[in-house]
Scaffold this motif. Structure first.
Motif, PDB file in Angstrom:
ATOM      1  N   PHE A 159     -27.130 -12.917   4.386  1.00 36.41           N
ATOM      2  CA  PHE A 159     -26.429 -13.685   3.641  1.00 36.41           C
ATOM      3  C   PHE A 159     -24.670 -13.761   4.276  1.00 36.41           C
ATOM      4  O   PHE A 159     -24.121 -14.343   3.893  1.00 36.41           O
ATOM      5  CB  PHE A 159     -26.305 -13.010   2.365  1.00 36.41           C
ATOM      6  CG  PHE A 159     -27.350 -13.331   1.466  1.00 36.41           C
ATOM      7  CD1 PHE A 159     -27.504 -14.531   0.877  1.00 36.41           C
ATOM      8  CD2 PHE A 159     -28.524 -12.319   1.561  1.00 36.41           C
ATOM      9  CE1 PHE A 159     -28.463 -15.018  -0.109  1.00 36.41           C
ATOM     10  CE2 PHE A 159     -29.623 -12.775   0.755  1.00 36.41           C
ATOM     11  CZ  PHE A 159     -29.589 -14.103  -0.128  1.00 36.41           C
ATOM     12  N   TYR A 160     -24.508 -12.740   4.992  1.00 28.15           N
ATOM     13  CA  TYR A 160     -22.836 -12.415   5.694  1.00 28.15           C
ATOM     14  C   TYR A 160     -22.870 -12.245   6.926  1.00 28.15           C
ATOM     15  O   TYR A 160     -23.866 -11.562   7.703  1.00 28.15           O
ATOM     16  CB  TYR A 160     -22.427 -11.133   4.757  1.00 28.15           C
ATOM     17  CG  TYR A 160     -22.331 -11.546   3.270  1.00 28.15           C
ATOM     18  CD1 TYR A 160     -21.159 -12.045   3.009  1.00 28.15           C
ATOM     19  CD2 TYR A 160     -23.366 -11.115   2.424  1.00 28.15           C
ATOM     20  CE1 TYR A 160     -21.223 -12.334   1.299  1.00 28.15           C
ATOM     21  CE2 TYR A 160     -23.177 -11.063   1.066  1.00 28.15           C
ATOM     22  CZ  TYR A 160     -21.928 -11.815   0.762  1.00 28.15           C
ATOM     23  OH  TYR A 160     -21.887 -12.079  -0.756  1.00 28.15           O
ATOM     24  N   GLU A 161     -21.490 -12.595   7.648  1.00 29.50           N
ATOM     25  CA  GLU A 161     -21.000 -11.973   8.762  1.00 29.50           C
ATOM     26  C   GLU A 161     -20.295 -10.966   8.370  1.00 29.50           C
ATOM     27  O   GLU A 161     -19.517 -10.777   7.584  1.00 29.50           O
ATOM     28  CB  GLU A 161     -20.285 -13.187   9.214  1.00 29.50           C
ATOM     29  CG  GLU A 161     -20.927 -14.574   9.758  1.00 29.50           C
ATOM     30  CD  GLU A 161     -19.842 -15.501  10.423  1.00 29.50           C
ATOM     31  OE1 GLU A 161     -18.793 -14.933  10.776  1.00 29.50           O
ATOM     32  OE2 GLU A 161     -20.152 -16.509  10.298  1.00 29.50           O
ATOM     33  N   VAL A 162     -20.634  -9.680   8.870  1.00 30.58           N
ATOM     34  CA  VAL A 162     -20.214  -8.520   8.661  1.00 30.58           C
ATOM     35  C   VAL A 162     -19.231  -7.865   9.605  1.00 30.58           C
ATOM     36  O   VAL A 162     -19.773  -7.729  10.848  1.00 30.58           O
ATOM     37  CB  VAL A 162     -21.476  -7.474   8.527  1.00 30.58           C
ATOM     38  CG1 VAL A 162     -21.089  -5.892   7.956  1.00 30.58           C
ATOM     39  CG2 VAL A 162     -22.551  -7.889   7.412  1.00 30.58           C
ATOM     40  N   ASP A 163     -18.113  -7.423   8.983  1.00 28.81           N
ATOM     41  CA  ASP A 163     -17.274  -6.627   9.964  1.00 28.81           C
ATOM     42  C   ASP A 163     -17.027  -5.395   9.455  1.00 28.81           C
ATOM     43  O   ASP A 163     -16.308  -5.159   8.483  1.00 28.81           O
ATOM     44  CB  ASP A 163     -15.862  -7.206  10.192  1.00 28.81           C
ATOM     45  CG  ASP A 163     -14.902  -6.950  10.865  1.00 28.81           C
ATOM     46  OD1 ASP A 163     -15.314  -6.192  11.954  1.00 28.81           O
ATOM     47  OD2 ASP A 163     -13.703  -7.066  10.861  1.00 28.81           O
ATOM     48  N   LEU A 164     -17.459  -4.103  10.169  1.00 30.87           N
ATOM     49  CA  LEU A 164     -17.120  -2.916   9.600  1.00 30.87           C
ATOM     50  C   LEU A 164     -16.360  -2.118  10.405  1.00 30.87           C
ATOM     51  O   LEU A 164     -16.406  -2.288  11.491  1.00 30.87           O
ATOM     52  CB  LEU A 164     -18.440  -2.094   9.547  1.00 30.87           C
ATOM     53  CG  LEU A 164     -18.517  -0.724   8.961  1.00 30.87           C
ATOM     54  CD1 LEU A 164     -18.253  -0.620   7.635  1.00 30.87           C
ATOM     55  CD2 LEU A 164     -19.914   0.046   9.496  1.00 30.87           C
ATOM     56  N   GLU A 165     -15.141  -1.418   9.765  1.00 33.21           N
ATOM     57  CA  GLU A 165     -14.233  -0.911  10.367  1.00 33.21           C
ATOM     58  C   GLU A 165     -14.011   0.491   9.818  1.00 33.21           C
ATOM     59  O   GLU A 165     -14.332   0.748   8.671  1.00 33.21           O
ATOM     60  CB  GLU A 165     -12.865  -1.628  10.810  1.00 33.21           C
ATOM     61  CG  GLU A 165     -12.399  -2.014   9.132  1.00 33.21           C
ATOM     62  CD  GLU A 165     -11.262  -3.100   9.431  1.00 33.21           C
ATOM     63  OE1 GLU A 165     -11.105  -3.879  10.288  1.00 33.21           O
ATOM     64  OE2 GLU A 165     -10.192  -3.183   8.708  1.00 33.21           O
ATOM     65  N   GLY A 166     -13.328   1.271  10.540  1.00 30.21           N
ATOM     66  CA  GLY A 166     -12.717   2.720   9.994  1.00 30.21           C
ATOM     67  C   GLY A 166     -13.879   3.677  10.502  1.00 30.21           C
ATOM     68  O   GLY A 166     -14.333   3.574  11.478  1.00 30.21           O
TER      69      GLY A 166
END
Length: 185
Positions: free
Chosen positions: A124-131
């Motif tokens: 469902f999504y383009e995912v950008d995970l940070e931290g």
């Protein structure tokens, strides 16, 4: 749907791997959770934000409930494909999530995260995970053009396997921010 988030953090080690799969594996180990929320909605047609508060409940694999207590009682319950909306006057409306792609996309941002379901979130999504595991932020951009007509992006932030904040920016510029606190019970 204003979303759900929950508590039930899994202990972490500083040397543990970090990434979407690792974070979602932690969520996948949580069978249920409860939380309190405060939500602020900024609607372009209004001069002041709308505020609400209540409780959130999650039970594996696909039960989500948002019970708004203030300013008036309302409910949103998701069980499988069935979404039940209950208004302050007690009137209810039942919808099929899969029959409404814009709602399904939003629902899966929360449900897939809580389930720890990487394939669904990626569908469902383009995912950008940070931290880091102790302070992460996941930016979700809908893949489907139809969904992008409603939701521009969703940002979910948390600590370990606990969602602390959900921000939804709609395509029309309206925005909601839900702050979530674990239920002490």
């Amino acid at each position: 749907m204003g979303a759900l988030a929950l508590t039930g953090a899994v202990p972490s080690q500083a040397a543990e791997p970090w990434g979407l799969e690792d974070l979602f594996a932690r969520f996948a180990r949580i069978p249920n959770s409860n939380a309190r929320f405060t939500e602020t909605r900024e609607v372009g047609m209004l001069t002041a934000p709308l505020e609400s508060s209540g409780t959130l409940t999650y039970r594996r694999p696909d039960f989500l409930e948002k019970r708004t207590l203030q300013p008036q009682p309302e409910g949103l319950r998701l069980e499988g494909d069935r979404l039940t909306l209950t208004q302050a006057d007690g009137m209810s409306r039942i919808l099929s999530v899969s029959a409404m792609p814009e709602i399904q996309t939003y629902v899966e941002s929360i449900r897939a995260t809580l389930r720890g379901d990487v394939p669904t979130i990626m569908r469902f999504y383009e995912v950008d995970l940070e931290g880091s595991l102790q302070d992460w932020r996941m930016r979700l951009t809908p893949r489907a053009e139809e969904a992008r007509k409603t939701v521009q992006r969703i940002v979910i932030a948390g600590r370990d396997a606990t969602i602390r904040r959900i921000e939804v920016l709609q395509a029309d510029g309206d925005r909601s921010i839900m702050t979530i606190q674990p239920d002490p019970a």
